[in-house]
Enzyme design. Structure first.
Site, PDB file in Angstrom:
ATOM      1  N   HIS A   1       0.746  -1.259  -0.031  1.00 21.42           N
ATOM      2  CA  HIS A   1      -0.082   0.164  -0.027  1.00 21.42           C
ATOM      3  C   HIS A   1       0.977   1.284  -0.062  1.00 21.42           C
ATOM      4  O   HIS A   1       0.425   2.296   0.478  1.00 21.42           O
ATOM      5  CB  HIS A   1      -1.035   0.137   1.290  1.00 21.42           C
ATOM      6  CG  HIS A   1      -1.597  -1.416   1.369  1.00 21.42           C
ATOM      7  ND1 HIS A   1      -2.771  -1.437   0.801  1.00 21.42           N
ATOM      8  CD2 HIS A   1      -1.549  -2.319   2.230  1.00 21.42           C
ATOM      9  CE1 HIS A   1      -3.434  -2.709   1.019  1.00 21.42           C
ATOM     10  NE2 HIS A   1      -2.427  -3.332   1.897  1.00 21.42           N
TER      11      HIS A   1
ATOM     12  N   GLU B   1       9.614   6.933 -17.089  1.00 19.23           N
ATOM     13  CA  GLU B   1       8.023   7.554 -17.516  1.00 19.23           C
ATOM     14  C   GLU B   1       7.684   7.147 -18.787  1.00 19.23           C
ATOM     15  O   GLU B   1       6.376   6.621 -18.943  1.00 19.23           O
ATOM     16  CB  GLU B   1       8.094   8.929 -17.312  1.00 19.23           C
ATOM     17  CG  GLU B   1       8.431   9.603 -15.849  1.00 19.23           C
ATOM     18  CD  GLU B   1       8.807  10.822 -15.575  1.00 19.23           C
ATOM     19  OE1 GLU B   1       9.034  11.204 -14.524  1.00 19.23           O
ATOM     20  OE2 GLU B   1       8.802  11.646 -16.515  1.00 19.23           O
TER      21      GLU B   1
ATOM     22  N   SER C   1      15.818  19.440 -17.474  1.00 19.93           N
ATOM     23  CA  SER C   1      14.754  20.281 -17.867  1.00 19.93           C
ATOM     24  C   SER C   1      15.282  21.443 -18.605  1.00 19.93           C
ATOM     25  O   SER C   1      16.444  21.661 -18.532  1.00 19.93           O
ATOM     26  CB  SER C   1      14.069  20.862 -16.588  1.00 19.93           C
ATOM     27  OG  SER C   1      13.548  22.101 -16.540  1.00 19.93           O
TER      28      SER C   1
ATOM     29  N   LYS D   1      17.710  19.950 -12.439  1.00 15.26           N
ATOM     30  CA  LYS D   1      16.741  18.687 -12.717  1.00 15.26           C
ATOM     31  C   LYS D   1      17.515  17.560 -13.425  1.00 15.26           C
ATOM     32  O   LYS D   1      18.291  17.685 -14.297  1.00 15.26           O
ATOM     33  CB  LYS D   1      15.440  19.030 -13.556  1.00 15.26           C
ATOM     34  CG  LYS D   1      14.592  20.032 -12.761  1.00 15.26           C
ATOM     35  CD  LYS D   1      13.963  19.352 -11.656  1.00 15.26           C
ATOM     36  CE  LYS D   1      12.561  18.800 -12.160  1.00 15.26           C
ATOM     37  NZ  LYS D   1      11.538  17.875 -11.451  1.00 15.26           N
TER      38      LYS D   1
ATOM     39  N   ASN E   1      15.715  13.905 -14.503  1.00 10.08           N
ATOM     40  CA  ASN E   1      14.378  13.456 -14.426  1.00 10.08           C
ATOM     41  C   ASN E   1      14.354  12.016 -15.005  1.00 10.08           C
ATOM     42  O   ASN E   1      15.019  11.904 -15.971  1.00 10.08           O
ATOM     43  CB  ASN E   1      13.153  14.187 -15.114  1.00 10.08           C
ATOM     44  CG  ASN E   1      13.052  15.781 -14.772  1.00 10.08           C
ATOM     45  OD1 ASN E   1      13.069  15.772 -13.383  1.00 10.08           O
ATOM     46  ND2 ASN E   1      13.120  16.849 -15.455  1.00 10.08           N
TER      47      ASN E   1
END
Ligand code: ARG
Length: 505
Positions: free
Chosen positions: A170, A302, A289, A295, A297
């Site tokens: 969870h 993704e 970025s 940044k 990422n």
């Protein structure tokens, strides 16, 4: 004559008429109107251009071997096919699809005898054969990528058998585990994805060629021979089944969608773990970025997660298209396969990227060790310890649940053990020492000791993980060998076909 008719000697005459105009192999009765582009799959058929050439070659060789087409004519057809191949898909004449366009191109080169290539077959069995020929390669490539991912997972796991990390259910801290055990959980999932792809491959790699439109042909063809020349493991025997069946597309796309779903979970975890500072992706698998200079990422992950959405869409779309189609051939089928090829390739690429990301990521052992015991995640181990001393597990659970109300992340093992003692008195009226020693409780509260204690088969203790690693390595080796066998048998068939074709030169 309708579009559904297989090529027969009589059709060849009709084709000759159209061929004489130099534009199309068939009379333009239905194909020249405003819906011409809508009807045409020629652009999308680039994906099966090579497949169709192989199918044309195998069929022509078989026709010559059976005396249905004269050997010299077969030689001319095969020579023209080489020429068509060298020119490429982009140079094909206009046509409703690649099958028609290649035939037109052959007729353009050698005249009406080129139309003999379509004797004893239809575009229906032809396209079904082309799709299977193309998809089997896509499935093998995807399966090979899964093996590479499994290798990466196992390799990194073998370096981290002792690296404790928090395990979640969870998304809440649940029990400490290790990086190795966590990664091997994905190896198990991806191994089943390999199996699914190989299973799908077995049912894809069967030849429908010779089914003609759906109802067979009076010509004395040899279906097993074309299957052999094309590297298929056998034929789809019933000619109606052969020409109509596309369940292999549903199976191939769902195998890809299931793999993509496995990958999406791995990607999501790694995105979360990099957010927590547990793991750092290598620069090669990260993105920056355009505005925020600091940044880094996890874009590759993704996108990997994103591919799953498309893959599920493709599988759903395939089943939706097939649902309720009457026997035998319906033109809906023209729209069934291009997306499956694309998604198989996207999923293969996502798998390869995931393998690279896993292989090059850096796990922060100190951050993981700090977090491994957070949220009183060793509580289950303490309850297990109490239950092992003879208390009913439910009572042990109650004691530790009571302690959990006051235990906090800053507590030393001694402080936490004192709270467990207090809870034991509250629940049982006896001190903790009536059941277990303080020392054992403090050890159970240690994440590394907690992991080491869970040595049941398949558990996270390093010695259990050593067995899992060995099993995973053996599975990878077996699947690698199975894939190499399939590749070899396809290469051998391609060589055989080349040799037969050359014998007509
Ligand atoms: N391009 C078609 C397809 O992909 C070939 C079959 C055409 N057959 C027919 N009966 N219209 O399905």
């Amino acid at each position: 004559m309708t579009d559904d008719d297989p090529g027969t000697a009589a059709d060849a005459d009709a084709d000759d008429e159209a061929g004489a105009t130099g534009t199309a192999v068939r009379r333009d009765r239905f194909s020249g109107g405003p819906a011409r582009e809508f009807l045409s799959s020629l652009a999308a058929d680039a994906a099966i251009f090579e497949a169709d050439l192989a199918v044309d070659r195998a069929h022509t060789v078989m026709l010559a071997e059976r005396g249905i087409v004269d050997g010299a004519v077969a030689g001319e057809i095969l020579g023209a096919l080489d020429d068509v191949e060298a020119a490429g898909h982009g140079e094909l004449p206009d046509g409703e699809d690649v099958h028609e366009a290649i035939e037109t191109a052959v007729i353009d080169r050698i005249g009406p005898d080129g139309g003999r290539m379509h004797t004893a077959r239809s575009r229906n069995d032809e396209v079904a054969t082309c799709i299977r020929y193309r998809l089997r390669g896509d499935l093998l490539a995807a399966a090979e990528a899964t093996v590479a991912l499994r290798e990466a997972l196992v390799e990194v796991a073998s370096e981290h058998a002792e690296t404790a990390m928090p395990g979640y259910t969870h998304l809440q801290p649940a029990q400490p585990t290790t990086v190795a055990h966590y990664l091997l959980s994905y190896e198990g999932g991806v191994a089943r994805d390999t199996e699914r792809l190989l299973d799908a491959y077995d049912r894809v790699n069967l030849s429908p060629l010779g089914a003609a439109a759906f109802a067979g042909t009076p010509f004395d063809i040899d279906r097993d021979r074309t299957a052999e020349l094309l590297g298929f493991d056998g034929t789809v025997r019933n000619s109606t089944d052969a020409a109509s069946a596309r369940d292999f597309l549903a199976e191939g796309s769902t195998a890809c969608a299931t793999l993509a779903t496995t990958l999406s979970g791995l990607a999501e975890d790694l995105i979360l773990f990099s957010n927590k500072g547990f793991v750092e992706l290598s620069d090669a698998y990260s993105s920056t970025s355009s505005i925020m200079p600091q940044k880094k990422n996890p874009d590759t992950l993704e996108l990997t997660r994103g591919v799953a959405g498309d893959a599920i869409g493709e599988a759903t779309g395939t089943l939706s298209l097939l649902k309720g189609l009457p026997r035998a051939y319906n033109r809906d089928l023209q729209r069934a396969h291009a997306g499956v090829f694309e998604i198989a390739d996207d999923v293969r690429e996502a798998t390869a990227v995931a393998a690279g990301a896993v292989a090059t990521a850096d796990w922060d052992e100190a951050a993981l060790a700090d977090a491994a015991g957070e949220g009183f995640s060793t509580a289950t181990g303490v309850a297990d310890l109490l239950a092992m001393s003879g208390l009913p597990f439910r009572t042990a659970h109650e004691i530790v649940a009571t302690a959990a109300e006051t235990v906090s992340d800053g507590d030393s093992p001694a402080a936490a053990a004192a709270k467990v003692d207090e809870a034991t008195r509250k629940v049982t009226g006896e001190p903790l020492s009536a059941h277990v020693s303080r020392e054992d409780v403090e050890s159970a509260l240690d994440p590394a000791a907690s992991v080491a204690s869970r040595d049941s088969a398949g558990g996270p203790a390093p010695e259990a993980v050593a067995d899992e690693l060995a099993t995973a390595e053996a599975g990878i080796e077996a699947d690698d060998a199975a894939l190499a066998d399939e590749r070899e048998s396809l290469a051998a068939a391609a060589e055989l076909l080349d040799a037969e074709v050359d014998s007509y030169a």
